[in-house]
Design a protein around this motif. Structure first.
Motif, short mmCIF file in Angstrom:
data_model
loop_
_atom_site.label_atom_id
_atom_site.label_comp_id
_atom_site.label_asym_id
_atom_site.label_seq_id
_atom_site.Cartn_x
_atom_site.Cartn_y
_atom_site.Cartn_z
N ASP A 149 32.97 35.32 45.37
CA ASP A 149 33.13 34.59 43.82
C ASP A 149 34.37 34.27 43.73
OD1 ASP A 149 32.70 34.59 40.96
OD2 ASP A 149 30.95 35.66 41.31
N LYS A 150 34.65 33.76 42.71
CA LYS A 150 36.03 33.12 42.37
C LYS A 150 37.07 34.13 42.14
CE LYS A 150 35.05 32.50 37.35
NZ LYS A 150 35.04 31.30 36.22
N PRO A 151 38.22 34.07 42.54
CA PRO A 151 39.54 35.07 42.22
C PRO A 151 39.45 35.31 40.73
CG PRO A 151 40.10 33.41 43.65
CD PRO A 151 38.90 32.85 43.24
N GLY A 152 39.70 36.73 40.53
CA GLY A 152 39.72 37.04 39.39
C GLY A 152 38.80 38.05 38.91
N THR A 153 37.23 37.66 39.58
CA THR A 153 36.37 38.18 39.05
C THR A 153 36.23 39.56 39.43
OG1 THR A 153 34.86 36.16 39.66
CG2 THR A 153 33.56 38.27 39.58
N ILE A 154 35.62 40.55 38.62
CA ILE A 154 35.69 41.88 38.82
C ILE A 154 34.06 42.61 39.09
CG2 ILE A 154 36.41 44.36 37.73
CD1 ILE A 154 38.47 42.67 36.19
N PHE A 155 33.83 43.44 39.84
CA PHE A 155 32.73 43.72 40.32
C PHE A 155 32.53 45.34 39.98
CE2 PHE A 155 32.44 39.82 42.68
CZ PHE A 155 31.13 39.38 42.33
N SER A 156 31.24 45.73 39.50
CA SER A 156 31.07 47.09 39.35
C SER A 156 30.55 47.51 40.83
CB SER A 156 29.89 47.43 38.19
OG SER A 156 29.71 48.75 38.56
N LEU A 157 31.18 48.42 41.54
CA LEU A 157 30.88 49.02 42.75
C LEU A 157 30.30 50.26 42.62
CD1 LEU A 157 34.35 48.26 44.55
CD2 LEU A 157 32.18 46.67 44.38
N VAL A 158 30.74 51.07 41.80
CA VAL A 158 29.94 52.47 41.54
C VAL A 158 29.97 52.94 40.18
CG1 VAL A 158 29.87 54.72 42.21
CG2 VAL A 158 30.86 53.37 43.91
N ARG A 159 28.76 53.57 39.39
CA ARG A 159 28.91 53.64 38.30
C ARG A 159 28.05 54.77 38.16
NH1 ARG A 159 25.22 52.60 34.23
NH2 ARG A 159 24.48 50.70 35.33
N ASP A 160 28.41 56.13 37.62
CA ASP A 160 27.62 57.17 37.46
C ASP A 160 27.67 57.56 36.16
OD1 ASP A 160 26.05 59.60 37.78
OD2 ASP A 160 27.61 60.70 38.90
N PRO A 161 26.84 57.25 35.40
CA PRO A 161 26.78 57.77 33.81
C PRO A 161 27.03 59.07 33.68
CG PRO A 161 24.90 56.15 34.14
CD PRO A 161 25.26 56.48 35.56
N LYS A 162 26.45 59.88 34.44
CA LYS A 162 26.51 61.34 34.03
C LYS A 162 27.86 62.06 34.19
CE LYS A 162 23.85 65.78 35.36
NZ LYS A 162 22.72 66.57 36.04
N SER A 163 28.32 61.75 35.41
CA SER A 163 29.64 62.42 35.53
C SER A 163 30.95 61.58 35.03
CB SER A 163 29.82 62.48 37.14
OG SER A 163 30.20 61.06 38.01
N GLY A 164 30.53 60.01 34.70
CA GLY A 164 31.58 59.15 34.23
C GLY A 164 32.60 58.71 35.35
N PHE A 165 32.00 58.77 36.57
CA PHE A 165 32.72 58.24 37.84
C PHE A 165 32.58 56.67 37.93
CE2 PHE A 165 33.18 57.30 42.60
CZ PHE A 165 34.26 57.50 42.55
N VAL A 166 33.29 56.18 38.13
CA VAL A 166 33.28 54.25 37.90
C VAL A 166 34.32 53.88 38.80
CG1 VAL A 166 33.51 52.38 36.46
CG2 VAL A 166 32.43 54.43 35.71
N VAL A 167 34.02 52.83 40.01
CA VAL A 167 34.63 52.26 40.84
C VAL A 167 34.52 50.83 40.56
CG1 VAL A 167 35.50 51.68 42.90
CG2 VAL A 167 34.76 54.03 42.45
N ASN A 168 35.59 50.07 40.07
CA ASN A 168 35.14 48.49 39.98
C ASN A 168 36.43 47.78 40.82
OD1 ASN A 168 33.61 48.74 37.91
ND2 ASN A 168 35.05 48.79 36.29
N GLY A 169 36.12 46.53 41.36
CA GLY A 169 36.91 45.73 42.30
C GLY A 169 37.09 44.59 41.86
N LYS A 170 38.37 44.15 41.99
CA LYS A 170 38.99 42.69 41.43
C LYS A 170 39.25 41.91 42.82
CE LYS A 170 41.94 40.18 38.58
NZ LYS A 170 43.13 40.26 37.38
N ILE A 171 38.67 40.67 42.52
CA ILE A 171 38.80 39.68 43.66
C ILE A 171 40.25 39.11 43.71
CG2 ILE A 171 37.73 37.59 44.70
CD1 ILE A 171 35.74 39.74 45.33
N ILE A 172 40.64 38.67 44.88
CA ILE A 172 41.52 37.90 45.27
C ILE A 172 41.37 36.94 46.25
CG2 ILE A 172 43.40 39.66 44.28
CD1 ILE A 172 44.02 39.96 47.36
N SER A 173 42.10 35.68 46.19
CA SER A 173 42.08 34.68 47.41
C SER A 173 43.07 34.83 48.29
CB SER A 173 42.03 33.49 46.37
OG SER A 173 43.23 33.12 46.08
N LYS A 174 42.66 34.22 49.41
CA LYS A 174 43.82 34.01 50.39
C LYS A 174 44.96 33.08 49.80
CE LYS A 174 44.06 32.72 55.30
NZ LYS A 174 45.00 32.16 55.14
#
Length: 264
Positions: A62-87
Motif C-alpha cells: 500500500d502507499k506510504p503512510g497507510t496504517i494497518f490493524s495487525l492485532v486487536r483484542d477487544p476483551k483485553s484491549g491489546f492492539v497493534v497497528n503498523g504504519k507503512i514507509i517507503s524505500k
C-alpha cells in the motif's frame, strides 16, 4: 483448535510502571510484572503452523503512510497497528518498495502504550540498534518481539531501516482477537490438493481450500528472523497472491485505521 502461531512486525514505545531490562547479545528483554503470526520485510506476512509443520504467507502493498490493524483484542484491549514507509530511493521502473516503519501498541487493561518510530520506543527511550531485537512479555496476556533491520545494497551505496514484529505467545488473548495477524492466533483450517509444477523454475503450485474459498497457491521461501536476527532462517510457505485475498477475512483495505493508537 488452538495453535501456537509465530508472527512478525515492526513496533515502538514503552511506558510501564515496573520493568526489568536486560541487554544480552543485542537482545533487550522487557518484563511487565503486572502483567503468535509474523510480519517482516516489504512487508511479508507469515503464519507458521507448528502442528502442521507448515506455513502460509502473503504480502500487503500500500502507499506510504497507510496504517494497518495487525492485532486487536477487544476483551483485553491489546492492539497493534503498523504504519507503512517507503524505500528511500524509488526503483528505475517506478515501483515503490514498502516496509513497516512504525508500530503503535496499547494494552488498555494494563494502561500500557508503546510507540516505536524505527529507532526507539517512547518513554523511557530505548534504542534498538540495527539488526537487534526487543522482546516484551505482558504477563498472562501476550509475548512479542520487535526487530530492527538495516538492509544494505553495497553496489548501490544504499540502505533501508525497517521493523519486524513477531508474536511469540498469544494463548492468553481472547477468542475474539482479530487483525491481519490476530485472526490467525487461533489457527486456520485448510486443505491442499492438486500439487503440480509451477511456472517458475523449481516452483510448486497447489489448490488450497480455506474459509470456503478455492485458491491457487505457490510454494515460496520467506525469511524468519525470530531466532537469527541478522541472517534469518528460510521457511517454506504456501504463498497466497492478491494481498492474501481469500485467506484473510475481507480485503486488506478493511484493516486500515486512522492512527497508530486506533482500537478499531
Amino acid at each position: 483448535v488452538s495453535q501456537r502461531i509465530k508472527a512478525a512486525f515492526k513496533v515502538s514505545g514503552v511506558q510501564p510502571r515496573t520493568t526489568k531490562m536486560y541487554l544480552i547479545k543485542c537482545q533487550i528483554y522487557l518484563f511487565f510484572l503486572d502483567l503468535l503470526a509474523a510480519v517482516d520485510g516489504d512487508p511479508h506476512f507469515m503464519i507458521e503452523l507448528p502442528d502442521k509443520n507448515d506455513a502460509l504467507c502473503f504480502n500487503i502493498n500500500d502507499k506510504p503512510g497507510t496504517i494497518f490493524s495487525l492485532v486487536r483484542d477487544p476483551k483485553s484491549g491489546f492492539v497493534v497497528n503498523g504504519k507503512i514507509i517507503s524505500k528511500k530511493k524509488v526503483a528505475l521502473d517506478g515501483n515503490v518498495n514498502t516496509y513497516f516503519g512504525r508500530f503503535g501498541i496499547t494494552h488498555q487493561n494494563l494502561g500500557l502504550k508503546l510507540l516505536n518510530i524505527l529507532n526507539h520506543f517512547s518513554v523511557p527511550i530505548i534504542t534498538i540498534f540495527k539488526n537487534c531485537s526487543l522482546t516484551v512479555t505482558l504477563r498472562h496476556s501476550v509475548k512479542f518481539r520487535v526487530i530492527r533491520h538495516t538492509k544494505v545494497w553495497k553496489r548501490r551505496h544504499d540502505h533501508q531501516d525497517y521493523l519486524g514484529f513477531y508474536t511469540l505467545d498469544s494463548q492468553h488473548l481472547s477468542a475474539s482477537v482479530h487483525g491481519l495477524l490476530g485472526q490467525f492466533y487461533r489457527g486456520v483450517v485448510f486443505e491442499l490438493t492438486d500439487l503440480r509444477p509451477g511456472e517458475g523454475q523449481e516452483k510448486l503450485d497447489a489448490t488450497m481450500y480455506v474459509k470456503g474459498q478455492r485458491l491457487n497457491v505457490t510454494r515460496h521461501w520467506q525469511k524468519d528472523f525470530n531466532k537469527d536476527v541478522k541472517n534469518g532462517e528460510s521457511i517454506a510457505c504456501w504463498f497466497v497472491d492478491n494481498e492474501g485475498r481469500g485467506l484473510i477475512d475481507g480485503t486488506a483495505s478493511d484493516y486500515t485505521v486512522s492512527d497508530l493508537f486506533t482500537a478499531i
